[in-house]
Design an enzyme around this catalytic site. Structure first.
Site, PDB file in Angstrom:
ATOM      1  N   ASP A 155     -41.379 -29.734  24.693  1.00 38.13           N
ATOM      2  CA  ASP A 155     -42.157 -29.858  23.435  1.00 38.13           C
ATOM      3  C   ASP A 155     -43.089 -31.404  23.648  1.00 38.13           C
ATOM      4  OD1 ASP A 155     -40.292 -31.434  22.678  1.00 38.13           O
ATOM      5  OD2 ASP A 155     -39.429 -30.284  21.116  1.00 38.13           O
TER       6      ASP A 155
ATOM      7  N   HIS B 143     -39.554 -33.832  24.099  1.00 33.41           N
ATOM      8  CA  HIS B 143     -38.227 -33.596  24.722  1.00 33.41           C
ATOM      9  C   HIS B 143     -38.739 -32.931  26.374  1.00 33.41           C
ATOM     10  CE1 HIS B 143     -37.375 -33.308  20.470  1.00 33.41           C
ATOM     11  NE2 HIS B 143     -36.388 -34.380  20.780  1.00 33.41           N
TER      12      HIS B 143
ATOM     13  N   SER C 297     -31.752 -36.717  19.596  1.00 30.56           N
ATOM     14  CA  SER C 297     -32.273 -35.227  19.744  1.00 30.56           C
ATOM     15  C   SER C 297     -31.955 -34.989  21.063  1.00 30.56           C
ATOM     16  CB  SER C 297     -33.532 -34.969  19.323  1.00 30.56           C
ATOM     17  OG  SER C 297     -34.545 -36.133  20.070  1.00 30.56           O
TER      18      SER C 297
END
Length: 370
Positions: free
Chosen positions: A324, A327, A34
């Site tokens: 978040d 990340h 991600s």
């Protein structure tokens, strides 16, 4: 299978017909999770690892979600910009066509993916590194058929490769008792297992033409907001961070050994653990105000796991290290990218100095400011 139908989507980057010869353009092949995903998971309909809701992408382009798990750019975006390489397009991007492929290359990164196939299983759909390599491997025949073996070999061998995975293998595998790996291995044997697997994967990539490759190291995983929220005292979880150190040490050694054994291999290990740890420990030193909680959060409910339309945003995103629970923000990614560029003295793809600007986003006002 539809993935193999789309497999031509890999980073080819030529132009013209095979019979006329090719002026090969240098592009990137990116394999990751991600932290590097630019839209693959948003096109995996059953994936539970998604960044397809506001306010993801708020500081990128039109401000709408684009598949990146942050408010702006990824580290790979920024490094590529600064060394003169095009931004690779997500492998599953529905707008993908041959012209886009030839000009920009492809990114295979997938949120929730890991070095191990079993990692991130509860996300349902995600591309593990083996799957990403399988998709890449499938392009070999496609490219050879299009431009001939000689030109295809030239193209793949002059391309740049990035491999940036590993954190999910700990956070969404080894450190979770629902996975068999959590009780099958201890800390050292699990790292050994990862290294054996990664060694095999990099050898396959080399056999497919990967000559100039960087493997990204892990940061202090125990200090991401999620890990703090799950601790008793809100502090970093040392076990997770110590595992990252073990991984980095083993990966650096393994990569150095591979470089000596594989012909014409130019491998770099991009470690920024100490930098990120210093940023988290001394945020004001780097222009940040907050390094322990996410900019995008659901009021006081922690952990919120993901950013959603009902979330509230911090007033100044450039002052937060984390976007978040997992990340970094665009600003933090820019800091890491700049340090890596200086540390490894990256040169532009055209052999010029890596001093071209990487356009930072204009930060849109947060809802709190309206």
């Amino acid at each position: 299978m539809k993935y193999f139908c789309a497999i031509f989507v890999l980073l080819i980057v030529l132009g013209l017909n095979a019979s006329d010869g090719y002026d090969c353009k240098i592009v990137q092949f990116i394999f990751g999770d991600s932290l590097s995903d630019v839209g693959n998971n948003r096109n995996l309909p059953r994936s539970l690892a998604q960044a397809n809701l506001p306010f993801y992408g708020i500081d990128f382009g039109n401000g709408l979600p684009n598949g990146r798990f942050t408010n702006g750019r990824t580290v790979s975006d920024i490094i590529g910009d600064k060394i003169g390489l095009p931004r690779p397009v997500a492998f599953l991007d529905p707008s993908m066509n041959e012209d886009v492929i030839l000009e920009n290359g492809v990114n295979y990164a997938s949120g929730g993916g890991g070095i191990l196939n079993e990692t991130g299983g509860y996300f349902i759909q995600r591309f593990s590194l083996w799957k990403q390599i399988e998709l890449f491997q499938g392009t070999q025949d496609v490219i050879v058929a299009k431009i001939g073996k000689k030109e295809a070999d030239k193209f793949f061998q002059q391309a740049r490769y990035v491999v940036a995975l590993g954190s999910n293998d700990f956070i969404n595998n080894y450190l979770m008792p629902v996975y068999g790996d959590s009780w099958k291995y201890n800390d050292q044997t699990f790292v050994d297992y990862l290294m054996e697997t990664l060694d095999s994967q990099l050898r396959v990539l080399h056999s497919l033409g990967a000559r100039k490759l960087m493997v990204f190291g892990l940061g202090p995983m125990g200090c991401i907001p999620l890990q703090r929220a799950l601790s008793f005292d809100g502090q970093c979880q040392n076990k997770a961070s110590n595992l990252a150190k073990r991984f980095n040490k083993a990966a650096a050694t393994m990569l150095q050994d591979l470089e000596t054994k594989l012909p014409n291999a130019s491998y770099k290990f991009g470690e920024a653990y100490d930098l990120v740890n210093d940023v988290i420990t001394n945020p004001q030193k780097y222009g940040f105000d907050n390094s322990d909680s996410p900019c995008c959060s659901f009021y006081r409910i922690r952990p919120a796991l993901t950013c959603i339309p009902a979330s509230t945003l911090c007033k100044d995103r450039s002052k937060y290290v984390f976007w978040d629970e997992y990340h970094p923000t665009d600003k933090a990614n820019e800091l890491v990218a700049n340090i890596l560029i200086k540390r490894f003295d990256f040169m532009r793809a055209d052999d010029g100095p890596s001093d071209s600007p990487s356009p930072a986003p204009d930060l849109a006002p947060s809802p709190d400011d309206n």
